[in-house]
Scaffold this motif. Structure first.
Motif: not given
Length: 144
Positions: A98-111
């Motif tokens: 699987x590939x999990x893409x986080x998109x359309x917002x800035x995502x922190x390293x902690x998240x």
């Protein structure tokens, strides 16, 4: 006057403000999503309109895409099935399911670290790793 579609520019635009995780979990996609939804209190749903179709060796291959909109922000989560009938959405990562893409917002390293930690606690997950843009050879396969 002819219009030419610039795939490189389209791909770069699609991947602005994104993070991508690769997950090795040899389970069916619907079971993996159910586990993620239950354990992480989110709501991935299949979106048939986003399904990726690739034509290889004279055949069509279909890769399911699940999506989840995180409440109270612009962050979208997309979960791609990397395998279908012996073919791969990203052939350079055949070991990933699987590939999990986080998109359309800035995502922190902690998240991202918290997400990776949560995913590793799911039964059947063997590996979770962040994929950098330089490692992905077939980015255009993820664009919907």
């Amino acid at each position: 006057m002819a219009f030419v579609l610039d795939n490189k520019e389209m791909v770069e635009g699609f991947f602005e403000e994104t993070r991508l995780l690769g997950i090795q979990a040899p389970v069916k996609d619907y079971m993996f999503c159910w586990q993620v939804n239950q354990l992480m209190n989110i709501d991935f749903r299949i979106n048939n309109e986003l399904e990726i179709q690739l034509k290889k060796k004279g055949r069509n291959y279909f890769f399911a895409v699940y999506e989840y909109a995180q409440p109270s922000c612009c962050l979208m989560h997309y979960l791609y099935n990397n395998q279908h009938d012996g073919e791969y959405l990203l052939p350079e990562f055949k070991h990933l399911d699987f590939l999990w893409l986080l998109k359309d917002d800035c995502v922190s390293n902690e998240f991202v670290d918290d997400l990776v930690y949560s995913l590793r606690s799911i039964n059947g997950v063997q590996l979770v790793m962040e994929l950098t843009n330089e490692k992905i050879k077939n980015k255009e396969h993820l664009v919907f």
